[in-house]
Design a protein around this motif. Structure first.
Motif, PDB file in Angstrom:
ATOM      1  N   ASP A 496       0.809  -1.229   0.000  1.00 26.84           N
ATOM      2  CA  ASP A 496       0.000   0.000   0.000  1.00 26.84           C
ATOM      3  C   ASP A 496       0.839   1.275   0.000  1.00 26.84           C
ATOM      4  O   ASP A 496       0.286   2.376   0.134  1.00 26.84           O
ATOM      5  CB  ASP A 496      -0.958  -0.001   1.186  1.00 26.84           C
ATOM      6  N   TRP A 499      -0.385   4.086  -2.164  1.00 31.20           N
ATOM      7  CA  TRP A 499      -1.665   3.616  -2.722  1.00 31.20           C
ATOM      8  C   TRP A 499      -2.729   4.701  -2.570  1.00 31.20           C
ATOM      9  O   TRP A 499      -2.904   5.271  -1.493  1.00 31.20           O
ATOM     10  CB  TRP A 499      -2.092   2.348  -1.990  1.00 31.20           C
ATOM     11  N   ASP A 503      -4.962   4.700  -8.222  1.00 38.55           N
ATOM     12  CA  ASP A 503      -4.550   3.306  -8.357  1.00 38.55           C
ATOM     13  C   ASP A 503      -5.767   2.394  -8.250  1.00 38.55           C
ATOM     14  O   ASP A 503      -5.934   1.448  -9.043  1.00 38.55           O
ATOM     15  CB  ASP A 503      -3.543   2.941  -7.264  1.00 38.55           C
ATOM     16  N   VAL A 539       3.222   1.690  -6.271  1.00 37.50           N
ATOM     17  CA  VAL A 539       2.446   1.808  -7.506  1.00 37.50           C
ATOM     18  C   VAL A 539       1.963   3.240  -7.654  1.00 37.50           C
ATOM     19  O   VAL A 539       1.474   3.859  -6.700  1.00 37.50           O
ATOM     20  CB  VAL A 539       1.239   0.840  -7.485  1.00 37.50           C
ATOM     21  N   HIS A 540       2.104   3.766  -8.867  1.00 39.21           N
ATOM     22  CA  HIS A 540       1.656   5.141  -9.122  1.00 39.21           C
ATOM     23  C   HIS A 540       0.958   5.181 -10.475  1.00 39.21           C
ATOM     24  O   HIS A 540       1.599   5.121 -11.526  1.00 39.21           O
ATOM     25  CB  HIS A 540       2.845   6.102  -9.121  1.00 39.21           C
ATOM     26  N   CYS A 541      -0.377   5.271 -10.439  1.00 39.56           N
ATOM     27  CA  CYS A 541      -1.192   5.353 -11.668  1.00 39.56           C
ATOM     28  C   CYS A 541      -1.674   6.779 -11.871  1.00 39.56           C
ATOM     29  O   CYS A 541      -1.902   7.513 -10.895  1.00 39.56           O
ATOM     30  CB  CYS A 541      -2.405   4.430 -11.581  1.00 39.56           C
ATOM     31  N   LEU A 548      -3.378  -2.490 -14.140  1.00 36.00           N
ATOM     32  CA  LEU A 548      -2.539  -2.060 -13.021  1.00 36.00           C
ATOM     33  C   LEU A 548      -1.059  -2.260 -13.340  1.00 36.00           C
ATOM     34  O   LEU A 548      -0.218  -1.450 -12.964  1.00 36.00           O
ATOM     35  CB  LEU A 548      -2.911  -2.843 -11.759  1.00 36.00           C
ATOM     36  N   CYS A 551       0.898   0.659 -14.822  1.00 35.86           N
ATOM     37  CA  CYS A 551       1.246   1.832 -14.008  1.00 35.86           C
ATOM     38  C   CYS A 551       2.728   1.778 -13.597  1.00 35.86           C
ATOM     39  O   CYS A 551       3.374   0.728 -13.649  1.00 35.86           O
ATOM     40  CB  CYS A 551       0.371   1.886 -12.751  1.00 35.86           C
ATOM     41  N   HIS A 553       5.780   1.418 -11.155  1.00 34.81           N
ATOM     42  CA  HIS A 553       6.008   0.697  -9.906  1.00 34.81           C
ATOM     43  C   HIS A 553       7.492   0.362  -9.814  1.00 34.81           C
ATOM     44  O   HIS A 553       8.264   0.593 -10.758  1.00 34.81           O
ATOM     45  CB  HIS A 553       5.135  -0.554  -9.813  1.00 34.81           C
TER      46      HIS A 553
END
Length: 589
Positions: A496, A499, A503, A539-541, A548, A551, A553
């Motif tokens: 997380d 997060w 995301d 994770v960075h969207c 996913l 994105c 990461h």
């Protein structure tokens, strides 16, 4: 109607004809709904109105008469099944069972039956395409006993002219015969029937592999008249077309004398050690689907009738073919019997198959396995889908196939999903298992294979899960839970760190929901199993990604997390869906 009545009165009182005042007369014809005046649905004026012509027995001889009546030189194509659209429901179908020899001046000079004897419907309206022009460099053989034997003429500067025999040899003749749609050269000679027009070309020099005579090293007389020839030196050529082909298999089909691309031409089928044609009687779109699929194109296309470019004089092998559309080969369809046809070659089937513009050379797919991750292997090459021969096939080869298709592993590579269709494109494939695509592996030359039938087509069964697939675990419904992602043959979690709702939105959209309502941290839905890997961290969207895994990461397996940091989401669902979910939860509680 007033104009027509006025014309009738003038005709009776003054002897003025309909033609004098620009109105059609009985037997006049026109072409409707084509791309120009040279093509379209055939309509004929009879009993004071325009009607259509039924395509029963319609062939190239009938179409040639139509074109000649309209002032064109000849017809190139005769079309069935309302190729240019059906006539108006209020229009009569005036003629059917038209039988022209091809020499008549008008369509009404041919044998025919008037409407009312046999009913047709407008999806059977006949059409034609007329020959309106020649292309620079077109060839023809004239003055000989057949269309494959005679004086060579080339179209240049808007007129036909002959070719001087200076420097002419077997390479030039080979290119000529191939351009005319033949298989080879029987003889090269001085034409016994000299021409009487321009001598267009001399000093021709071909290598032998050119696609047209105009692509060779040539001298045109209007550019250089230093070599003066007479018509006594006109080139003559005798070409041949193969009927027997030792490399062909029983039931094999091909399209020859292509007009536009390799998937367009005269249909021939191999039977009893010879190539023969197929009669258009009874032909429909199901037959076309089977032929195009067997050739490796999309199961769709158009049927037409055209003059055989090379004057084919082989047998008519099939007629009254009636496919259901599910057959893999034309020879598997019901028909009138081999050789049981009284058709002339003026009714030979021609096809224009549809190409797959979405595929590129080397693309692969699995078919007829009941699911996208398993089935018979097909590979795209040279505009066609075809199969792969199983010689040298191994688990490592199958692993590359599954990876190229986006699946994580192989269940089996020895299951059989039945014989395929299209050409057998590839054989002798040997992979190490690390390649990204099948064409990265060593293999034989395209089309050079040891398999002689589709009974040895490769089939593959991949693991069902794709790399990067998602699921939500331990929520109260399918719309919420701990985020788990599939990679390297197992399910893992997502850390997380960083997060957020963007995301979570990508997760929900990938799972088929419209949006996310919540992004959860600190294992809100419980931590994953201690044996599960944590695949992604940081994770960075931006919210626009389709998956996913697309994105940003840290990379797979790169994390500094524990399972109490597993990420979760809740996706937006419609009220009715939420209500159903709550009712189910209440029932459980």
């Amino acid at each position: 109607m007033f104009k027509f009545l006025k014309a009738c009165i003038l005709s009776l009182l003054c002897g003025i004809t309909f033609a004098d005042i620009g109105l059609p007369e009985t037997g006049d014809i026109r072409l409707v709904d084509g791309s120009g005046p040279h093509e379209g649905r055939v309509e004929i004026f009879y009993d004071s109105q325009w009607g259509t012509v039924c395509d029963d027995d319609w062939d190239i001889a009938d179409a040639s008469v139509v074109c000649r009546q309209l002032g064109f030189a000849n017809s190139t194509d005769a079309f069935l099944y309302a190729y240019f659209g059906a006539g108006s429901p209020t229009q009569p179908i005036t003629l059917y069972h038209v039988g022209c020899s091809g020499n008549e001046t008008k369509l009404t000079d041919c044998e025919y039956s008037l409407w009312g004897i046999k009913p047709c419907v407008h999806y059977e309206d006949a059409g034609v395409r007329c020959y309106t022009y020649q292309n620079e460099g077109d060839l023809r053989l004239t003055g000989g006993p057949t269309s494959r034997d005679g004086r060579l003429e080339i179209y240049h500067n808007n007129e036909w002219g002959t070719v001087c025999s200076t420097t002419w040899g077997p390479e030039e003749a080979e290119v000529t015969c191939r351009q005319l749609g033949n298989d080879g050269v029987n003889n090269v000679y001085y034409s016994p029937t000299p021409g009487n027009g321009s001598i267009h070309m001399s000093h021709v020099g071909c290598i032998g592999n050119e696609t047209g005579l105009i692509n060779c090293n040539v001298t045109f007389s209007d550019d250089d008249n230093s070599c003066i020839c007479t018509h006594g030196e006109d080139v003559g050529v005798d070409c041949y077309t193969l009927l027997t082909d030792p490399s062909a298999m029983e039931g094999e089909i091909r399209l020859v004398w292509s007009r536009l691309f390799p998937g367009d031409g005269h249909l021939q089928i191999y039977h009893d050690d010879s190539w023969g044609t197929v009669c258009a009687d009874g032909w429909d779109h199901y037959n076309t689907e089977v032929v195009c699929r067997q050739l490796g194109y999309l199961p769709a296309g158009e049927m037409y009738i055209s003059n055989p470019t090379a004057g084919f004089n082989g047998p008519v092998h099939l007629s009254e073919v009636s496919c259901t559309g599910d057959e893999n080969e034309l020879s598997h369809c019901p028909h009138a019997g081999w050789g049981n046809s009284d058709c002339r070659h003026t009714k030979d089937v021609c096809l224009r198959c549809s190409r797959d513009y979405t595929a590129e050379d080397g693309d692969i797919r699995l078919t007829d396995g009941g699911a996208p991750w398993k089935g018979r292997l097909h590979i795209f090459y040279d505009l066609k889908w075809g199969t792969v021969c199983n010689d040298s096939w191994s688990y490592e080869n199958a692993l590359v196939v599954c990876r190229q298709l986006g699946y994580d592993g192989v269940v089996s590579t020895y299951e059989y999903f039945g014989p395929g269709y299209g050409p057998i494109q590839l054989g002798g494939v040997v992979c190490t298992g690390d390649e990204d695509t099948l064409t990265d592996c060593s293999h034989s030359e395209w089309g050079v294979i040891s398999c002689t039938s589709h009974e040895r087509d490769v089939a593959v069964d991949c693991t069902e899960e794709r790399q990067g697939a998602l699921r939500l675990a331990d929520g109260s419904g399918s719309y919420e839970g701990r985020v788990e992602i599939f990679y390297d043959s197992q399910w893992g979690t997502v850390c997380d760190d960083d997060w957020d709702i963007l995301d979570a939105s990508v997760v929900c959209k990938q799972l088929g929901f419209s949006a996310a309502t919540d992004a959860f941290r600190l294992a809100f839905f419980g931590g994953g199993s201690p044996t599960q890997p944590i695949y992604l961290d940081n994770v960075h969207c931006d919210g626009t990604e389709a998956k996913l895994a697309d994105c940003e990461h840290n990379g797979w397996y790169i994390d500094n997390c524990l399972h109490f940091e597993d990420a979760g989401v809740r996706c937006f669902i419609e009220y009715s869906e939420a209500n159903n979910a709550m009712m189910m939860l209440s029932a459980i509680l």
